[in-house]
Design an enzyme around this catalytic site. Structure first.
Site, PDB file in Angstrom:
ATOM      1  N   GLY A  71       0.831  -1.204   0.000  1.00  0.00           N
ATOM      2  CA  GLY A  71       0.000   0.000   0.000  1.00  0.00           C
ATOM      3  C   GLY A  71       0.858   1.243   0.000  1.00  0.00           C
ATOM      4  N   ARG A  73       0.922  -5.114  -5.403  1.00  0.00           N
ATOM      5  CA  ARG A  73       1.186  -6.342  -4.665  1.00  0.00           C
ATOM      6  C   ARG A  73       1.442  -7.425  -5.705  1.00  0.00           C
ATOM      7  NH1 ARG A  73      -2.229  -3.582  -1.035  1.00  0.00           N
ATOM      8  NH2 ARG A  73      -1.291  -3.563   1.041  1.00  0.00           N
ATOM      9  N   ASP A  78       5.350  -4.947   5.847  1.00  0.00           N
ATOM     10  CA  ASP A  78       6.004  -6.207   6.221  1.00  0.00           C
ATOM     11  C   ASP A  78       6.183  -7.157   5.041  1.00  0.00           C
ATOM     12  OD1 ASP A  78       3.323  -6.679   6.070  1.00  0.00           O
ATOM     13  OD2 ASP A  78       3.139  -7.629   8.044  1.00  0.00           O
ATOM     14  N   THR A 111       4.441   2.664   5.396  1.00  0.00           N
ATOM     15  CA  THR A 111       3.041   2.271   5.567  1.00  0.00           C
ATOM     16  C   THR A 111       2.389   3.223   6.554  1.00  0.00           C
ATOM     17  OG1 THR A 111       1.560   0.640   6.583  1.00  0.00           O
ATOM     18  CG2 THR A 111       3.864   0.527   7.222  1.00  0.00           C
ATOM     19  N   ASP A 168       0.185   2.391   8.569  1.00  0.00           N
ATOM     20  CA  ASP A 168      -0.402   1.625   9.680  1.00  0.00           C
ATOM     21  C   ASP A 168       0.413   1.623  10.965  1.00  0.00           C
ATOM     22  OD1 ASP A 168      -2.550   0.919   8.034  1.00  0.00           O
ATOM     23  OD2 ASP A 168      -1.498  -0.820   7.237  1.00  0.00           O
ATOM     24  N   ASP A 219       2.552  -0.482  11.921  1.00  0.00           N
ATOM     25  CA  ASP A 219       2.399  -1.829  12.472  1.00  0.00           C
ATOM     26  C   ASP A 219       3.682  -2.649  12.461  1.00  0.00           C
ATOM     27  OD1 ASP A 219       2.545  -2.079   9.744  1.00  0.00           O
ATOM     28  OD2 ASP A 219       0.791  -3.372   9.541  1.00  0.00           O
ATOM     29  N   ARG A 259      -5.096  -1.760   9.864  1.00  0.00           N
ATOM     30  CA  ARG A 259      -5.044  -3.234   9.884  1.00  0.00           C
ATOM     31  C   ARG A 259      -5.107  -3.752  11.330  1.00  0.00           C
ATOM     32  NH1 ARG A 259      -1.028  -5.735   5.635  1.00  0.00           N
ATOM     33  NH2 ARG A 259       0.490  -4.884   7.080  1.00  0.00           N
TER      34      ARG A 259
END
Lengths: 319, 319, 319, 319
Positions: free
Chosen positions: D11, D72, D103, D125, D127, D129, D171
């Site tokens: 993303g 992707r 990741d 990202t 996120d 995360d 996410r």
């Protein structure tokens, strides 16, 4: 007519790119070729010209400034420079021209048209100082930029209980100060078109203070008959309220154009191409109310740009 | 300790309201009462004090400036003024104080603590000029405000192919210029902490121009050893590139605080109250890396605020 | 007439506060007292009413939403509720009313006027769905909010070479989609007033892709005759271009109002008070071109709100 | 090593362009050539590769998304696709690679390094995360975008006295909700890492209402163990407060990057090139506190990304 040119001239304004995009895409849609002339009339004289396609103006509608560049040209005002410009237009097989800019740029378009070369003028300037059109391309963005600045400055003005004098652009036209002042709830608006009554202003500041108002914002148009330094001196002497100056400067000339400026630019750019297609020359395109209008450039430039006094009085009444 | 006070002092900074909110709500959550002291140390001397509830700080986290108002107080620096302040604190039954401001404000908190009245300092200033903390409350917002201004100015700079010198705040600290300069892709960054190599700067401007770069942005810190007028003169002489100055001024001091400033303010405000609860006094609270830290105020103020030279060099390498 | 009331009703819109401010301050300037009625017609029935002063509306011109609150009231539509409302107006000695809201709110003002109680309607809705006025208060802000969202979404759309369908508000009026679509350079604009030619849309998407366009933005009005899910399915089937939906939702209803919305609200608010002063009732105030106009409410609501087809075609031609 | 490649994968995130710019310019400064690989690993397999110069990355630092495009790739995960990628790297004489992404992208870099091809991962990202770094590129911008949305939604929430549930991305990581929730003064923050105590939430909403709070904002992380529909049902049942949902969607993924994201991206991009120069491979670069750090990718990906519970509790205490 097979090929038309487009140039931006004078000070840049947000929405010029939207106007260029509209001229280019309308022209191609109508079957023209389009030449982009760089750096205004000076670039024209220098033959600084490139063909433009639909893709040339992709992804520019949201960008401030002008992808064609702009400049002021003394050379174009000379007989020799003007003749050179006409030669270049001939050499590049350009048969019509759209000029985006302020009054000086319009005059160039008028002169070309009088010399037999059809040119159309679009009002591109943040100053809103052209009397024949309610609004110029770039004005709405500049007003909103000033409004953002007022928001920031009001924070610090409240915190310190100071009066802030915000000097804005507009040359001899007070519209940026007036529109941003009304929208920003300014306590004073000082414009070239209205005489300043300093005592009335100070009375308002004192009254505001007495009813607990913590900030005072005064919009000062750069063309007003008082400098910010003189003003601050008078206010501090007469009211005792600590005051500061903020000259907004060049931030007013850039920035992502607002929806209004992009839409106005799109409509005017389309109309300019249509006029060339209709065989018109020497026309200034603008907006009156909801309608797109056009006038002979020399007549358009004679129309006086008057301040909206009702709006000025409304701003005072509401602040 | 039953009741604590909170005041903001010195220049205002975005995020001060988030800090006030955090102090008030943490204190109430921990069982304290809270008094809001208006207009800094001067308001303290004047007894300009109101009780605050959870609702007093509702709807302020997103507002620039400080709802308590701020001022610089010469009176507090006198023995008589200081004594008056202590009396007022006693009268209002305030037993601990959180001061949000710059170095001058911190010194006041230190002095109170030395006189036996527990006070804690929070770094509230856009200048990021306190060596004991990586960041001050308001700095991130000011940097992003400058970045917006760079965006606007870049538009007009490109359109006219001019160099723009943008003068930013920061007193003797070049951090606003450095951070906004790196983030804004500035071609030159001139700060108090680094000697200006004007020839190197001009070489870069010329090289940029030669490879087709249409805009040049130079960030000039207000504390640098050269004025904007001197700089413009040197650049125009040495490069022939037309240049303009934009002094950003007070817009840097206001505006809706960024997420970072609100979060930093929230964390520091909470920690200040905890320290009072733990019986600490005369501590300056700040952030180092990811951690909230605190130091004795006099030691904190001795820590030199050094420019991040790696970052400065990175900015040059990438522009 | 000594005292007038003001209320906001229906969905909130940015600029409602500027309208309230204008009503309150104009009224006070003209010698009226002003009562602020909370939570629309329901609040009126409940007697949820407070006197307003010049200071009540200080610092609100820049805030979205409405400080008076708003609600939809079924009770007011009943005979009993309506009678209760009239009683309350009498009890509170309110002799005239300014209602800010959409068509439902206008109908309430009309009904009051027919019952002998003078009420004036101002168009406050982001939807721009009132035919008697070129623009409603809140519309310009909503369009610019959508434009910002388009800017963000275009970034990610380009990065992933996806088509993005952006669903916007507007009820049965396609203006938000049309204005934001033209200003945002959308590749497709789907509105309730125009039949969708899905093949033509897909042809454009494919042509755009073939000439290297990396993003495709399609504005979908919530009132259109196709859902976003149906649309995405059709596009993916017919073009093979990966597509995503983004429903903008409530962010369109808030936000700092633009200069235009604040100015429009200020002008209309002032005019509403003047009309009451002139003894008028049951008038809907709006803007046509540059002029502030007013019509009988029932006639105003009969004027059909037509899509500007020239603008729709311009948007298609330029994208 | 003479030539390095750079790609973005997964993303997109604001600041990726600043990272690309930093990689390209640092590499050229250090004497490398640089190849830009389009559309992530899939573009690598397809040989969708162009040489990059200093000018290739001019004017991109302020733009969201990624000029290289991203995708992707399932193909790259197959043995055959992976081998193809290695072949292409060899054919294009690329000897080192910087991968910017989440990741999944990191795992690709790890796999290449294990196969003897030096690759470095940068955390790109929104996120946040990734456990090995305090912050990822794009997170700060996303948080501030959400904060703007909260501002808009709060206006309409107040006007209607509704609870608004704002669903945000992230996410399985609640950081966007947590940071924006703390900074936005949210009344509830619901994240995957913390169990929801619905009764406690409802108690807070009711208490807030009782002390006159007009708006309630609840941040809901997309990965939380409750859907927005379930949540709204529970809240309305238990509190009787009218509630609405706003799913922010793709606007969170784009937008002009904040100063922080641009600076982080610039620092990490530079460090990635230095690591390749030092002969390192398979390293994930990140930030811990004020320091730029790097870990073996497989170890980095094993570090658990824990929610900051102190911050979560702080947000609750202050709201």
């Amino acid at each position: 007519m097979k090929k038309i040119g487009v140039l931006t001239s004078g000070g840049d304004a947000p929405g010029m790119n939207a106007a260029i995009r509209s001229v280019v895409r309308t022209a191609i849609f109508k079957g023209f070729e389009v030449a982009g002339i760089k750096r205004g009339y000076q670039g024209l004289i220098n033959g600084d010209i490139e063909d433009m396609t639909i893709s040339s103006v992709g992804g520019i509608i949201n960008r401030g400034g002008t992808i064609l560049g702009t400049a002021r040209s003394e050379h174009f005002k000379t007989e020799e420079g003007f003749k050179k410009a006409l030669d270049i237009l001939h050499i590049f097989k350009i048969e019509g021209l759209v000029v985006i800019g302020g009054d000086g740029s319009m005059k160039g378009a008028e002169k070309l048209s009088q010399a037999g070369f059809p040119a159309i003028g679009l009002p591109g300037t943040i100053d809103n100082d052209l009397g024949y059109t309610d609004f110029t391309i770039g004005f709405d963005t500049a007003v909103n930029t000033v409004l953002d600045a007022i928001g920031n400055i009001r924070d610090t003005s409240s915190s310190h209980e100071r009066a802030m004098i915000i000097e804005v652009m507009g040359r001899n036209c007070g519209d940026i100060a007036l529109y941003a002042g009304l929208a920003g709830g300014a306590d004073g608006i000082i414009v070239p078109e209205e005489e300043l009554d300093i005592d009335y202003l100070c009375e308002r500041l004192i009254k505001g203070k007495n009813r607990g108002k913590q900030h005072n914002i005064i919009l000062l148009s750069e063309g007003a008959n008082i400098t910010s330094k003189e003003l601050i001196k008078l206010i501090e002497e007469k009211t005792g309220i600590e005051s500061r100056i903020s000259v907004l400067g060049y931030i007013q000339r850039g920035g992502t154009p607002t929806a209004n400026d992009r839409i106005l630019a799109s409509k005017l750019g389309c109309r300019a191409v249509e006029l060339l297609l209709e065989g018109k020359a020497g026309r200034a395109v603008g907006i009156k109310g909801y309608d797109i209008v056009d006038y002979k450039i020399d007549e358009a430039l004679k129309m006086r740009d008057e301040l909206d006094h009702d709006m000025f009085n409304l701003a005072l009444m509401l602040s």
